[in-house]
Design an enzyme around this catalytic site. Structure first.
Site, short mmCIF file in Angstrom:
data_model
loop_
_atom_site.label_atom_id
_atom_site.label_comp_id
_atom_site.label_asym_id
_atom_site.label_seq_id
_atom_site.Cartn_x
_atom_site.Cartn_y
_atom_site.Cartn_z
N ASP A 169 7.06 -1.74 3.54
CA ASP A 169 6.01 -1.73 4.57
C ASP A 169 4.99 -0.63 4.28
O ASP A 169 3.98 -0.51 4.98
CB ASP A 169 6.59 -1.63 5.98
CG ASP A 169 7.36 -0.35 6.23
OD1 ASP A 169 7.59 0.41 5.27
OD2 ASP A 169 7.74 -0.11 7.39
N SER A 170 5.23 0.14 3.22
CA SER A 170 4.20 1.06 2.71
C SER A 170 2.93 0.30 2.36
O SER A 170 1.87 0.90 2.20
CB SER A 170 4.72 1.82 1.49
OG SER A 170 5.24 0.92 0.53
N LYS A 184 15.30 -4.88 4.30
CA LYS A 184 15.59 -3.45 4.46
C LYS A 184 15.16 -3.05 5.87
O LYS A 184 14.11 -3.52 6.34
CB LYS A 184 14.84 -2.62 3.42
CG LYS A 184 15.01 -1.11 3.63
CD LYS A 184 14.60 -0.29 2.43
CE LYS A 184 13.13 0.04 2.33
NZ LYS A 184 12.60 0.78 3.50
N GLU A 236 15.08 0.52 8.68
CA GLU A 236 15.22 1.97 8.80
C GLU A 236 16.16 2.31 9.95
O GLU A 236 16.25 1.57 10.93
CB GLU A 236 13.85 2.62 9.03
CG GLU A 236 12.92 2.45 7.84
CD GLU A 236 11.58 3.17 8.01
OE1 GLU A 236 11.42 3.94 8.97
OE2 GLU A 236 10.70 2.95 7.16
N GLU A 244 15.60 8.77 1.58
CA GLU A 244 14.22 9.25 1.35
C GLU A 244 14.04 10.68 1.87
O GLU A 244 14.46 11.00 2.99
CB GLU A 244 13.20 8.32 2.05
CG GLU A 244 11.77 8.82 1.88
CD GLU A 244 10.69 7.82 2.28
OE1 GLU A 244 11.03 6.69 2.68
OE2 GLU A 244 9.51 8.20 2.19
O1 KIV Z 1 7.97 1.06 2.35
C1 KIV Z 1 8.36 1.50 1.26
O2 KIV Z 1 7.68 1.42 0.24
C2 KIV Z 1 9.66 2.16 1.23
C3 KIV Z 1 10.05 2.90 -0.01
C4 KIV Z 1 9.26 4.15 -0.13
C5 KIV Z 1 11.49 3.15 -0.09
O3 KIV Z 1 10.38 2.11 2.17
#
Ligand code: KIV
Length: 288
Positions: A66-67, A135, A137, A204
């Site tokens: 989500d980056s 994924k 969090e 992280e």
């Molecule tokens: O959103 C993302 O790119 C991430 C990575 C930095 C692990 O969660």
């Protein structure tokens, strides 16, 4: 009729088929045996089909992170990212890859309120994209959700330590685990996620001894970013890794300086246009 026809081939949008079988979540998970991972897991973020094509053969996992909120959409945080954004980019990454396991981030607000909400969001993401896993969090508080998803056929990667979706609670993006209580919580979070069935956990922005302690404490794979080379694998945001941005976070090693190359190419193009040197004879069509 002109002999110059538009090229309508769609092949350029697709990767060259390779005789590679895509890795699977169980194969990745099995790399850690008796607490030891002989071959570290290579993970990079990918958001587009072309990026996936270029990264695929070098990686074990492509993470549609989500980056992308910041990297692609120029948003200030990952908080505004939506399920639709994630599904569209994940589908592009699946189309651009043959080899890596594609994992897609669950965006903020799409999974936290209940395991049922998480299942609806995760199944929609996997159906729309063809990705193999999600994924999410959060630690212990998410363990029952991880258990719910895994038992309904959805592999889950956890994410502990510095969790960017919690920026408003954490108050910033500084490294975690500097005091005893924080360190204990990170190890407890990772243990709870692993016990709930997560196949891997991103660690992280965590001080190195705690990243090592987590890696030794859990049976599942740990993937570090700003953590330790002793994690079972590593991930970076690809755009950071290739030097697309001026700011270099401490955890990033730059392997290229792409932004300089793009800027220099644009400058040469602009000069050619202004001098009427582009297009030249090779780029223009003439009647016979
Ligand atoms: O959103 C993302 O790119 C991430 C990575 C930095 C692990 O969660």
């Amino acid at each position: 009729m002109s002999k110059y026809e538009l090229d309508r081939a769609t092949s350029r949008a697709n990767p060259t088929p390779q005789p590679l079988r895509r890795l699977t979540v169980p194969k990745i998970r099995a790399r850690k045996e008796g607490g030891v991972t002989k071959e570290p897991i290579v993970m990079l973020t990918a958001y587009t089909a072309r990026q996936a094509q270029l990264l695929d053969e070098h990686c074990d996992i492509l993470l549609v992170g989500d980056s992308l909120g910041q990297v692609i959409y120029g948003l200030p945080t990952t908080i505004p990212v939506t399920l639709d954004m994630m599904a569209n980019h994940a589908a592009a990454v699946v189309r651009g890859s043959y080899h890596s396991v594609v994992v897609v981030d669950m965006p903020f607000g799409s999974y936290e309120s209940s395991p049922q909400q998480a299942f609806e969001s995760a199944s929609a993401l996997l159906k729309a994209s063809g990705a193999a896993a999600v994924k999410l969090e959060g630690g212990e508080a998410m363990a029952s959700t991880v258990d719910f998803l895994v038992n309904r056929g959805i592999p889950v990667m956890g994410h502990v330590g510095l969790t960017p979706q919690a920026v408003n609670v954490l108050g910033g993006y500084t490294a975690r685990g500097r005091n005893g209580a924080e360190a204990e919580k990170i190890v407890g979070d990772a243990r709870a996620l692993c016990a709930a069935g997560a196949f891997a956990i991103v660690i992280e922005g965590v001080v190195e001894p705690i990243a090592i302690a987590v890696t030794e404490a859990v049976e599942c794979i740990t993937i570090g970013i700003g953590a330790s080379s002793r994690c079972d694998g590593q991930v970076l945001v690809t755009d950071d890794m290739v030097g697309m941005f001026e700011r270099v976070p401490r955890c990033v090693k730059r392997y290229e300086e792409i932004s300089g190359l793009i800027s220099a190419a644009a400058a040469r193009y602009a000069a050619d246009v202004r001098n009427r040197d582009f297009p030249g004879p090779q780029q223009t069509y003439q009647a016979d």
